[in-house]
Design an enzyme around this catalytic site. Sequence first.
Site, PDB file in Angstrom:
ATOM      1  N   CYS A 119      34.028  41.507  53.923  1.00 52.06           N
ATOM      2  CA  CYS A 119      33.993  43.051  53.852  1.00 52.06           C
ATOM      3  C   CYS A 119      32.654  43.666  54.176  1.00 52.06           C
ATOM      4  CB  CYS A 119      34.558  43.624  52.547  1.00 52.06           C
ATOM      5  SG  CYS A 119      36.195  42.761  52.235  1.00 52.06           S
ATOM      6  N   HIS A 252      32.771  50.918  52.035  1.00 54.56           N
ATOM      7  CA  HIS A 252      33.640  49.722  52.270  1.00 54.56           C
ATOM      8  C   HIS A 252      35.069  50.324  51.564  1.00 54.56           C
ATOM      9  CE1 HIS A 252      36.374  46.479  52.369  1.00 54.56           C
ATOM     10  NE2 HIS A 252      35.838  46.030  51.265  1.00 54.56           N
ATOM     11  N   ASN A 282      42.704  47.847  52.194  1.00 50.82           N
ATOM     12  CA  ASN A 282      41.409  47.368  52.396  1.00 50.82           C
ATOM     13  C   ASN A 282      41.688  46.441  53.723  1.00 50.82           C
ATOM     14  OD1 ASN A 282      39.057  45.543  52.517  1.00 50.82           O
ATOM     15  ND2 ASN A 282      39.220  45.096  50.324  1.00 50.82           N
TER      16      ASN A 282
HETATM   17  N1  ACO Z   1      51.962  45.597  40.697  1.00 53.70           N
HETATM   18  C1  ACO Z   1      52.364  45.774  39.298  1.00 53.70           C
HETATM   19  N2  ACO Z   1      51.751  45.142  38.426  1.00 53.70           N
HETATM   20  C2  ACO Z   1      50.509  44.409  38.627  1.00 53.70           C
HETATM   21  C3  ACO Z   1      50.322  44.117  39.776  1.00 53.70           C
HETATM   22  C4  ACO Z   1      50.743  44.997  41.068  1.00 53.70           C
HETATM   23  N3  ACO Z   1      50.603  44.666  42.253  1.00 53.70           N
HETATM   24  N4  ACO Z   1      48.804  43.446  40.006  1.00 53.70           N
HETATM   25  C5  ACO Z   1      48.855  42.973  38.727  1.00 53.70           C
HETATM   26  N5  ACO Z   1      49.535  43.673  38.018  1.00 53.70           N
HETATM   27  C6  ACO Z   1      49.793  43.541  36.370  1.00 53.70           C
HETATM   28  C7  ACO Z   1      49.045  42.403  35.818  1.00 53.70           C
HETATM   29  O1  ACO Z   1      50.051  41.337  35.937  1.00 53.70           O
HETATM   30  C8  ACO Z   1      48.537  42.807  34.532  1.00 53.70           C
HETATM   31  O2  ACO Z   1      49.669  42.601  33.726  1.00 53.70           O
HETATM   32  P1  ACO Z   1      49.823  42.084  32.199  1.00 53.70           P
HETATM   33  O3  ACO Z   1      49.024  42.873  31.513  1.00 53.70           O
HETATM   34  O4  ACO Z   1      51.216  42.190  31.835  1.00 53.70           O
HETATM   35  O5  ACO Z   1      49.253  40.830  32.251  1.00 53.70           O
HETATM   36  C9  ACO Z   1      48.340  44.034  34.746  1.00 53.70           C
HETATM   37  O6  ACO Z   1      49.016  44.713  35.921  1.00 53.70           O
HETATM   38  C10 ACO Z   1      46.796  44.312  34.651  1.00 53.70           C
HETATM   39  O7  ACO Z   1      46.354  43.451  35.597  1.00 53.70           O
HETATM   40  P2  ACO Z   1      44.759  43.370  35.776  1.00 53.70           P
HETATM   41  O8  ACO Z   1      44.408  42.087  37.130  1.00 53.70           O
HETATM   42  O9  ACO Z   1      43.935  43.461  34.728  1.00 53.70           O
HETATM   43  O10 ACO Z   1      44.473  44.963  36.622  1.00 53.70           O
HETATM   44  P3  ACO Z   1      43.188  45.617  36.905  1.00 53.70           P
HETATM   45  O11 ACO Z   1      43.276  46.916  36.306  1.00 53.70           O
HETATM   46  O12 ACO Z   1      41.991  44.872  36.733  1.00 53.70           O
HETATM   47  O13 ACO Z   1      43.525  45.818  38.535  1.00 53.70           O
HETATM   48  C11 ACO Z   1      42.770  45.334  40.512  1.00 53.70           C
HETATM   49  C12 ACO Z   1      43.344  44.871  39.486  1.00 53.70           C
HETATM   50  C13 ACO Z   1      43.222  46.374  41.388  1.00 53.70           C
HETATM   51  C14 ACO Z   1      42.740  44.386  41.594  1.00 53.70           C
HETATM   52  C15 ACO Z   1      41.318  45.658  40.141  1.00 53.70           C
HETATM   53  O14 ACO Z   1      40.859  44.524  39.427  1.00 53.70           O
HETATM   54  C16 ACO Z   1      40.254  45.963  41.283  1.00 53.70           C
HETATM   55  O15 ACO Z   1      40.374  46.957  41.839  1.00 53.70           O
HETATM   56  N6  ACO Z   1      39.459  44.994  41.535  1.00 53.70           N
HETATM   57  C17 ACO Z   1      38.435  45.217  42.550  1.00 53.70           C
HETATM   58  C18 ACO Z   1      38.952  44.318  43.589  1.00 53.70           C
HETATM   59  C19 ACO Z   1      38.955  44.821  45.094  1.00 53.70           C
HETATM   60  O16 ACO Z   1      39.225  46.025  45.316  1.00 53.70           O
HETATM   61  N7  ACO Z   1      38.937  43.697  45.614  1.00 53.70           N
HETATM   62  C20 ACO Z   1      39.117  44.039  47.229  1.00 53.70           C
HETATM   63  C21 ACO Z   1      38.505  43.055  47.806  1.00 53.70           C
HETATM   64  S1  ACO Z   1      37.032  42.677  47.685  1.00 53.70           S
HETATM   65  C22 ACO Z   1      36.327  43.792  48.350  1.00 53.70           C
HETATM   66  O17 ACO Z   1      36.477  44.264  49.293  1.00 53.70           O
HETATM   67  C23 ACO Z   1      34.929  43.835  47.932  1.00 53.70           C
END
Ligand code: ACO
Length: 325
Positions: A119, A252, A282
Site C-alpha cells: 500500500c 492511503h 482499500n
Molecule cells: N462483519 C461483521 N463482523 C465482523 C467482520 C465483518 N466483516 N469482521 C470482523 N467481525 C467481527 C469479529 O468476528 C469480532 O467479533 P467477536 O467480537 O464476536 O469476536 C468483531 O467483529 C470485532 O473484530 P475485530 O477484528 O476486533 O474488529 P476491529 O474493531 O479491530 O476492526 C478492522 C477490524 C476493521 C480490520 C480493524 O482492525 C482495522 O481497521 N485495522 C486496520 C487494518 C486495515 O485497515 N488494513 C488495511 C490493509 S493495511 C493497509 O492498507 C495499511
Amino acid sequence: MKLFSRITGTGSYLPPRRLSNADLAAELATQGIETSDDWIVERTGIRARHFAAPEVCSSDLGLEAARLALQAAGVQAQEIDLIIVATSTPDMVFPSTACILQDKLGANGCPAFDVQAVCSGFIYALSIADAMIKTGAASKALVIGAEVFSRILNFKDRTTCVLFGDGAGAVVLEASDTPGILASDLHADGKHVGILCVPGHVSGGNVLGQPLLQMDGQAVFKLAVGVLDAAARATLAKAGKTAADIDWLIPHQANLRIMQSSARKLKLPMDKVIVTVDQHGNTSAASIPLALDAGVRSGKVKPGELLLLEGVGGGFTWGAVLLNL
Ligand code: ACO
C-alpha cells in the site's frame, strides 16, 4: 538541467462492477459468511468497492489511468521516458506489469519496472521517479498504482474480504524549473512481515502456501497510526514546512478511522483530507493516485496547492511525499 520534478497530469480508473456493502454481504451470505453494511461502515468507513472482471489485469486498469493522466498533462505516450508501476497484484510473476503496460500504451523503449511496497507502493514509486528526474535519468515519467486485490482476497475471511477493492491511478511527473515535489521520506521494517501478507509462492509449477491475503487488523491499525505521523512530520521538516501549511492531506485509503487519527495528530480538520475509501475501499498502491485524481477532477485540489501524500502497507512499509501541485 531542470532541477525539480512536478506532477503535470493525473488520471484514474475503476472497473465498472461496483459492489455496495449490501451487495457484498448478499454474495457472502450465499457462502455462509455473515457481515453487514452497518459493521463495515462503522469499523472502516467503506460503503462500496469495485471488482475487475476475471480477464482484466492490473496493466489494463493502469493503462486506462495512464491514458487519462497523459491527456491531462498534454503529453504523448511516445514522449514518456520512464514508467514505474506500483503493484502487489502483477499480471504475471514476470515480466513486470510496467513492461506489459508500456507495450499496450505504445511507449516502447523507455525503462519500465514495478515497485513492490504494497500500500506504500505509489509513495515509493513517486519518490524513485522524482530522484531519477532530479539526476537527469528521466524527464517525463509515468507513475502508476494499479491493483486487482479482489484476486488475492479470502472470501471466507470476513475480517479482510470486505476491506479491499480494485482500481488504478496515475500521474505524469515532468522535469521542471520550479519545485513540485519538495521532500519525501521512505521507510520499511521487515520484522512485521507476518501481520499483513500473502504468504504463498510459486514453486515447481505449483503454488505453495496460502496465496490469499491475511492480516492482523489491530496490529496493522496500531502500527499504521504511529508510522504515518512520523513520516508526515519528517517530510514536512525536510521541506521547512509545518502541518499548518498543508492545503490537502491525501492519505492511503485503508480505513476512515486511520485517516481521522492522522488528521487529528497533525491538527488538520477532516475537510482538508481527501477521502475516497467510502467509494473505493482499500485499493492498496492505487489508492493515493485514485484519491489525488478524484480531488483534482472534483475541483477541490487546485494547481499551486501544497499536498501531503502518505502511505503505509505490508512489509511493513511507509512513507510520505510533500509537493506543490
Ligand atoms: N462483519 C461483521 N463482523 C465482523 C467482520 C465483518 N466483516 N469482521 C470482523 N467481525 C467481527 C469479529 O468476528 C469480532 O467479533 P467477536 O467480537 O464476536 O469476536 C468483531 O467483529 C470485532 O473484530 P475485530 O477484528 O476486533 O474488529 P476491529 O474493531 O479491530 O476492526 C478492522 C477490524 C476493521 C480490520 C480493524 O482492525 C482495522 O481497521 N485495522 C486496520 C487494518 C486495515 O485497515 N488494513 C488495511 C490493509 S493495511 C493497509 O492498507 C495499511
